[in-house]
Design a protein around this motif. Structure first.
Motif, PDB file in Angstrom:
ATOM      1  N   GLU A 287       0.834  -1.194   0.000  1.00 52.41           N
ATOM      2  CA  GLU A 287       0.000   0.000   0.000  1.00 52.41           C
ATOM      3  C   GLU A 287       0.873   1.250   0.000  1.00 52.41           C
ATOM      4  O   GLU A 287       1.945   1.272   0.608  1.00 52.41           O
ATOM      5  CB  GLU A 287      -0.886   0.021   1.254  1.00 52.41           C
ATOM      6  N   PRO A 288       0.399   2.323  -0.652  1.00 53.12           N
ATOM      7  CA  PRO A 288       1.144   3.581  -0.617  1.00 53.12           C
ATOM      8  C   PRO A 288       1.130   4.229   0.759  1.00 53.12           C
ATOM      9  O   PRO A 288       2.001   5.030   1.067  1.00 53.12           O
ATOM     10  CB  PRO A 288       0.426   4.452  -1.657  1.00 53.12           C
ATOM     11  N   PHE A 289       0.147   3.894   1.588  1.00 49.19           N
ATOM     12  CA  PHE A 289       0.167   4.349   2.982  1.00 49.19           C
ATOM     13  C   PHE A 289      -0.502   3.313   3.878  1.00 49.19           C
ATOM     14  O   PHE A 289       0.157   2.472   4.438  1.00 49.19           O
ATOM     15  CB  PHE A 289      -0.482   5.727   3.131  1.00 49.19           C
ATOM     16  N   GLY A 290      -1.802   3.358   4.037  1.00 55.21           N
ATOM     17  CA  GLY A 290      -2.486   2.427   4.921  1.00 55.21           C
ATOM     18  C   GLY A 290      -2.868   3.090   6.223  1.00 55.21           C
ATOM     19  O   GLY A 290      -2.385   2.714   7.301  1.00 55.21           O
ATOM     20  N   LEU A 291      -3.767   4.086   6.146  1.00 57.52           N
ATOM     21  CA  LEU A 291      -4.131   4.892   7.311  1.00 57.52           C
ATOM     22  C   LEU A 291      -4.753   4.069   8.424  1.00 57.52           C
ATOM     23  O   LEU A 291      -4.604   4.394   9.605  1.00 57.52           O
ATOM     24  CB  LEU A 291      -5.097   5.996   6.885  1.00 57.52           C
ATOM     25  N   VAL A 292      -5.436   2.987   8.085  1.00 60.22           N
ATOM     26  CA  VAL A 292      -6.114   2.208   9.120  1.00 60.22           C
ATOM     27  C   VAL A 292      -5.119   1.619  10.110  1.00 60.22           C
ATOM     28  O   VAL A 292      -5.450   1.380  11.272  1.00 60.22           O
ATOM     29  CB  VAL A 292      -6.986   1.111   8.476  1.00 60.22           C
ATOM     30  N   ASN A 293      -3.882   1.400   9.678  1.00 59.76           N
ATOM     31  CA  ASN A 293      -2.864   0.922  10.618  1.00 59.76           C
ATOM     32  C   ASN A 293      -2.557   1.981  11.677  1.00 59.76           C
ATOM     33  O   ASN A 293      -2.350   1.661  12.849  1.00 59.76           O
ATOM     34  CB  ASN A 293      -1.590   0.550   9.859  1.00 59.76           C
ATOM     35  N   VAL A 294      -2.536   3.237  11.252  1.00 61.66           N
ATOM     36  CA  VAL A 294      -2.350   4.336  12.201  1.00 61.66           C
ATOM     37  C   VAL A 294      -3.536   4.407  13.161  1.00 61.66           C
ATOM     38  O   VAL A 294      -3.367   4.615  14.371  1.00 61.66           O
ATOM     39  CB  VAL A 294      -2.182   5.670  11.453  1.00 61.66           C
ATOM     40  N   GLU A 295      -4.746   4.224  12.632  1.00 60.25           N
ATOM     41  CA  GLU A 295      -5.938   4.253  13.477  1.00 60.25           C
ATOM     42  C   GLU A 295      -5.889   3.138  14.515  1.00 60.25           C
ATOM     43  O   GLU A 295      -6.241   3.342  15.686  1.00 60.25           O
ATOM     44  CB  GLU A 295      -7.185   4.133  12.614  1.00 60.25           C
TER      45      GLU A 295
END
Length: 379
Positions: A287-295
């Motif tokens: 993934e280019p980022f994966g914001l849900v991991n931060v969440e």
């Protein structure tokens, strides 16, 4: 007096790029910047308007394989340029790939700088069959943009203009994420026993998000911990077909996971689901980022993920979670088991994840970094 800046986004539904954009629109200093949004309407337009942002509805139709592209594209470019001139925009910022192909010529017509916010590896949704066309398109956008903002170093590695790129990680409103949130209402709603261990994932139901891998990993984990439950959060909010969700249900049956597995569908608020999880799993493609991991980290959950894409930039292996070799489902299952069987390790990694989210991935940090880019461009 505040400088008007015009953001452009093509999406009719709220994806990760749009959620990030809404935070920018919400927290940009209104004494310095006057944000405007040009988009196609729908939830993004509604939420932006609720933030007090001036919204301008413009046509941004799909260009690829469209017989109307020779007419629709120039019309959209001309309309966007007209909006920029009307509001006296100092900058035009493209928030998505499709928007960038409209914003670059529109900014030229309006005689203002174009900033490209690149949030993907490719110009298409998945790896393109014609890589030369992807390189050509990126080269054209890089030349047109005065600055490029990328959401990770992993994204930068796919761009031909490193000298123009600044990496700014996506942020979240950390104060909305409470590691002490009561998980019982969610568990009771879905019939999950109070003390049952839970592993879960969050993502649109698309093959590259890895729900099929998650199910196979869950089956391996259940051989060692039969009482474990699995949660798959995600639906098809962007209008994709139902073939893949049905394939997942058949796979779950074939793996003997009919009991103790929850498909929640799309949830507007994923925090209650994250609160119910003991371990968060990210089993998808790079993934280019994966914001849900931060969440998940903000909710105090340890993350188990494949060590590819931007995940090594988010998850610190051995500190905020465990990273395993890409596509090694057995290694992923073993990492989950190690956390399920060691509550102290689970808690320690979850707490470290929360601290990392606080130091690296807040909305305030993201907005400040973007504002610096805008200032430099205008200087």
């Amino acid at each position: 007096m505040a400088d008007p800046v015009l953001f452009l986004d093509h999406a009719s539904a709220l994806g990760g790029a749009e959620q990030s954009l809404l935070l920018l629109l919400k927290y940009l200093d209104r004494t310095r910047w006057q944000p405007h949004l040009a988009c196609v309407g729908g939830p993004l337009a509604e939420k932006a308007a609720a933030l007090g942002v001036s919204v301008h509805l413009v046509p941004i139709p799909r260009m690829r394989r469209s017989v109307r592209a020779p007419v629709d594209w120039p019309r959209g470019v001309w309309t966007i340029a007209g909006v920029a001139r009307k509001i006296g925009a100092r900058l035009l910022i493209a928030n998505t790939v499709r928007a960038a192909f409209y914003a670059a010529p529109a900014a030229c017509l309006a005689c203002i700088p174009f900033v490209w916010h690149m949030r993907d590896f490719w110009l298409s949704e998945t790896r393109p069959r014609r890589l030369w066309a992807d390189r050509l398109g990126k080269g054209l956008l890089c030349r047109a943009a005065i600055r490029v903002i990328a959401n990770s170093e992993a994204t930068v590695s796919h761009l031909p203009c490193r000298e123009k790129v600044t990496v700014i990680y996506n942020g979240i409103e950390l104060e909305r994420y409470d590691p002490e949130m009561d998980s019982q209402p969610f568990r009771e709603h879905y019939g999950i026993p109070r003390q049952a261990p839970v592993v879960g994932m969050v993502g649109r139901l698309r093959p590259w998000k890895g729900q099929d891998r998650f199910l196979r990993v869950l089956a391996r984990v259940r051989k060692e911990v039969p009482e474990v439950w699995g949660i798959v959060v995600g639906g098809t909010p962007l209008g994709e077909g139902e073939a893949y969700p049905e394939q997942l249900r058949r796979l779950a049956c074939s793996l003997g996971l009919e009991n103790g597995l929850i498909f929640t569908g799309h949830l507007e608020d994923v925090r209650p689901a994250l609160a119910a999880m003991d371990v968060f799993v990210h089993p998808g493609d790079p993934e280019p980022f994966g914001l849900v991991n931060v969440e998940a980290m903000a909710m105090g959950k340890p993350v188990v993920a494949f060590a590819h894409g931007a995940l090594p930039e988010i998850v610190v292996d051995g500190e905020t979670g465990l990273l395993v070799h890409p596509e090694d489902e057995n290694a992923m299952a073993q990492a989950i088991l190690a956390l399920l069987q060691d509550p102290a390790l689970r808690y320690r990694m979850g707490a470290s994840g929360r601290e990392r989210a606080l130091s690296c991935f807040t909305s305030a940090k993201m907005v400040q970094a973007v504002s610096v880019i805008f200032e430099k461009v205008l200087q």
